[in-house]
Design an enzyme around this catalytic site. Structure first.
Site, PDB file in Angstrom:
ATOM      1  N   TYR A   1     -12.642  36.380  -3.928  1.00  0.00           N
ATOM      2  CA  TYR A   1     -12.475  34.933  -4.122  1.00  0.00           C
ATOM      3  C   TYR A   1     -13.836  34.264  -4.175  1.00  0.00           C
ATOM      4  CZ  TYR A   1      -7.993  32.764  -4.571  1.00  0.00           C
ATOM      5  OH  TYR A   1      -6.841  32.274  -5.112  1.00  0.00           O
TER       6      TYR A   1
ATOM      7  N   GLU B   1     -14.357  30.503  -5.146  1.00  0.00           N
ATOM      8  CA  GLU B   1     -14.255  29.091  -5.549  1.00  0.00           C
ATOM      9  C   GLU B   1     -15.624  28.427  -5.465  1.00  0.00           C
ATOM     10  OE1 GLU B   1     -11.244  27.257  -3.152  1.00  0.00           O
ATOM     11  OE2 GLU B   1      -9.615  28.109  -4.335  1.00  0.00           O
TER      12      GLU B   1
ATOM     13  N   ASP C   1     -13.157  22.918 -30.910  1.00  0.00           N
ATOM     14  CA  ASP C   1     -12.402  24.031 -30.329  1.00  0.00           C
ATOM     15  C   ASP C   1     -12.542  25.213 -31.280  1.00  0.00           C
ATOM     16  OD1 ASP C   1     -10.650  25.883 -29.380  1.00  0.00           O
ATOM     17  OD2 ASP C   1      -8.986  24.485 -29.074  1.00  0.00           O
TER      18      ASP C   1
ATOM     19  N   THR D   1     -12.053  30.227 -26.614  1.00  0.00           N
ATOM     20  CA  THR D   1     -11.556  31.416 -25.926  1.00  0.00           C
ATOM     21  C   THR D   1     -12.609  32.500 -26.111  1.00  0.00           C
ATOM     22  OG1 THR D   1     -10.418  32.156 -27.917  1.00  0.00           O
ATOM     23  CG2 THR D   1      -9.112  30.905 -26.313  1.00  0.00           C
TER      24      THR D   1
ATOM     25  N   LYS E   1     -10.788  36.226 -29.018  1.00  0.00           N
ATOM     26  CA  LYS E   1     -10.373  36.291 -30.429  1.00  0.00           C
ATOM     27  C   LYS E   1     -11.512  36.953 -31.226  1.00  0.00           C
ATOM     28  CE  LYS E   1      -7.067  32.665 -29.535  1.00  0.00           C
ATOM     29  NZ  LYS E   1      -6.605  31.299 -29.764  1.00  0.00           N
TER      30      LYS E   1
ATOM     31  N   ARG F   1      -9.550  38.299 -22.191  1.00  0.00           N
ATOM     32  CA  ARG F   1      -8.846  37.017 -22.254  1.00  0.00           C
ATOM     33  C   ARG F   1      -9.515  36.054 -21.293  1.00  0.00           C
ATOM     34  NH1 ARG F   1      -4.588  38.510 -25.255  1.00  0.00           N
ATOM     35  NH2 ARG F   1      -3.979  36.360 -25.597  1.00  0.00           N
TER      36      ARG F   1
HETATM   37  C1  LIG Z   1      -5.934  30.404 -28.989  1.00  0.00           C
HETATM   38  C2  LIG Z   1      -6.316  28.997 -28.987  1.00  0.00           C
HETATM   39  C3  LIG Z   1      -6.263  28.217 -27.820  1.00  0.00           C
HETATM   40  C4  LIG Z   1      -5.606  28.666 -26.546  1.00  0.00           C
HETATM   41  O1  LIG Z   1      -5.966  29.815 -26.006  1.00  0.00           O
HETATM   42  P1  LIG Z   1      -5.033  30.572 -24.938  1.00  0.00           P
HETATM   43  O2  LIG Z   1      -5.987  31.519 -24.362  1.00  0.00           O
HETATM   44  O3  LIG Z   1      -3.930  31.194 -25.726  1.00  0.00           O
HETATM   45  O4  LIG Z   1      -4.541  29.554 -23.962  1.00  0.00           O
HETATM   46  C5  LIG Z   1      -6.750  26.923 -27.877  1.00  0.00           C
HETATM   47  N1  LIG Z   1      -7.237  26.411 -29.009  1.00  0.00           N
HETATM   48  C6  LIG Z   1      -7.270  27.115 -30.144  1.00  0.00           C
HETATM   49  C7  LIG Z   1      -7.837  26.482 -31.378  1.00  0.00           C
HETATM   50  C8  LIG Z   1      -6.804  28.421 -30.187  1.00  0.00           C
HETATM   51  O5  LIG Z   1      -6.835  29.101 -31.334  1.00  0.00           O
END
Ligand SMILES: *Cc1c(COP(=O)(O)O)cnc(C)c1O
Length: 420
Positions: free
Chosen positions: A53, A55, A199, A225, A228, A234
């Protein structure tokens, strides 16, 4: 006493994990938000760091025993800053959705006006879509794409922003096949005094690999994220150049929204960021785009209708209307043939979200396996054969044959991180 292995303690789960390994190895994975992480990233994820932990932030924790964790998180932060070229990085968000929630928490109050791309046009749920809390707790204004070009309508973005004066503007999405003009978004955000959030969840790997323009220098905050195109575990990160925004984001992530960070994930993010700083990764990022272009060209040559007429990045959105089949049955038939895609709405889709007209595919995973343009042309041919047979109502023989041919191909391209 020697500890018992997973296969001994829980053979059921161990066997299912093996089955998923085989499935991932035997499939041509075309889901654009997925990838194959390296053995190094997998190793870091499955460690005792999960026991701890911590925090707080490095040097300012609420638990003792952070001698090692502080060094790990600091490495992840420093690598993120260097790789993206920003002054601040928070590597603690549990995933992309909580990262975006932290952005709302930092810069807006419930009831405030925010703006993002509508989900049916390629935006993410967390950009203010109706069923997301971001659409329920905030007054969300949504922009879309132009009917004639399939591209983001920047005139509409500006008009809506001037009319509604949002506190936050999100740029980015989950089904955008074209380059995002962060500079144009920044001008609009400045004009209306909004915080611009890029994003880049889908395209982060392309950005750091030099295969997509960076939002750095345009966006006030970057949300991404890590799992991807960036090819990490993740998780998610929030990046900014502003001291003031960094302090607000840190407070929003912890204690605003989260408790202890997932330290095993932080370590794996650090590993992925180290990998992403290599020449090899740059080559991968450019090949992802080259592969998507080759796949799109072959699909177009075979009469497929692509939203916006093609792609600039890793992603292709197919409107199957002209082929006489819907997205869901097409995705299911392709999956049975070993080609994994997902059904998706297309802009102005006349069909329902659970049974839409489109198919969303992408090239990060196949590129990570080492596939190149010739394989992309082959994949387009298989997709065409399966979908054409499906439209004729008798696809079984074709599905079986394509599946055999897919297996022959996947056997030649080892899956990163896997033994099989
Ligand atoms: C995948 C994605 C998210 C969210 O990601 P998670 O890990 O699935 O919560 C947010 N914004 C965009 C543009 C995404 O492609």
């Amino acid at each position: 006493m020697a500890e018992r292995s997973l296969a001994t303690v829980d053979p059921e789960i161990a066997e299912l994990i093996k089955a998923e390994e085989r499935r991932q190895a035997d499939t041509v994975k075309l889901i654009p938000s997925e990838n194959y992480v390296s053995r190094a990233v997998l190793e870091a994820t499955g460690t005792v760091l999960t026991n701890k932990y911590s925090e707080g932030y490095p040097g300012r924790r609420y638990y003792e025993g952070q001698q090692v964790i502080d060094q790990i998180e600091t490495l992840a932060i420093e690598r993120a800053k260097a790789l993206f070229g920003v002054r601040h990085a928070n590597v603690q968000p549990y995933s992309g959705s909580p990262a975006n929630l932290a952005v709302y928490t930092a810069f807006a109050n419930p009831g405030d006006t925010v703006m993002g791309m509508g989900l049916p046009f390629g935006g993410h749920l967390t950009h203010g879509w109706t069923v997301s809390v971001t659409g329920k707790w905030f007054n969300a204004v949504r922009y879309g794409v132009r009917r004639d070009t399939g591209r983001i309508d920047m005139d509409e973005v500006r008009e809506l922003a001037l009319q509604h004066r949002p506190k936050l503007i999100f740029a980015g999405g989950t089904a955008i096949p074209r380059t995002i003009d962060f500079g144009a978004f920044a001008e609009i955000a400045r004009e209306v005094g909004a915080v611009l959030v890029a994003d880049i969840a889908h395209i982060a790997g392309l950005v750091v690999g030099g295969a997509h323009p960076t939002p750095v220098g345009h966006a006030d905050v970057i949300s991404t994220t890590t799992h991807k195109t960036l090819r990490g575990p993740r998780g998610a990160m929030l990046l900014t150049d502003s001291d003031e925004y960094a302090a607000a984001l840190n407070k929003a992530v912890f204690p605003g929204l989260q408790g202890g960070p997932h330290n095993h994930t932080t370590a794996a993010i650090a590993v992925a960021l180290k990998e992403a700083a290599t020449e090899e990764f740059k080559a991968y990022a450019h090949q992802v785009v080259a592969n998507a272009r080759a796949l799109a060209e072959e699909l177009l040559a075979r009469g497929f209708d692509l939203v916006s007429g093609g792609t600039d990045n890793h992603l292709i959105l197919i409107d199957l209307t002209s082929k006489g089949v819907a997205g869901k049955p097409a995705a299911q038939a392709l999956d049975r043939a070993g080609l994994e895609a997902n059904y998706n709405t297309v802009p102005f889709d006349p069909r329902k979200p659970f049974d839409p007209s489109g198919l969303r595919i992408g090239t990060p995973s196949v590129t990570s396996r080492g596939m190149r343009e010739p394989e992309m042309r082959q994949i387009a041919a298989w997709m065409d054969e399966v979908i054409t047979a499906l439209a004729k109502g008798d696809p079984e023989e074709t599905i079986a044959r394509v599946h055999r041919e897919v297996s022959e191909l996947t056997a030649k391209f080892p899956t990163p991180g896997l033994d099989c």
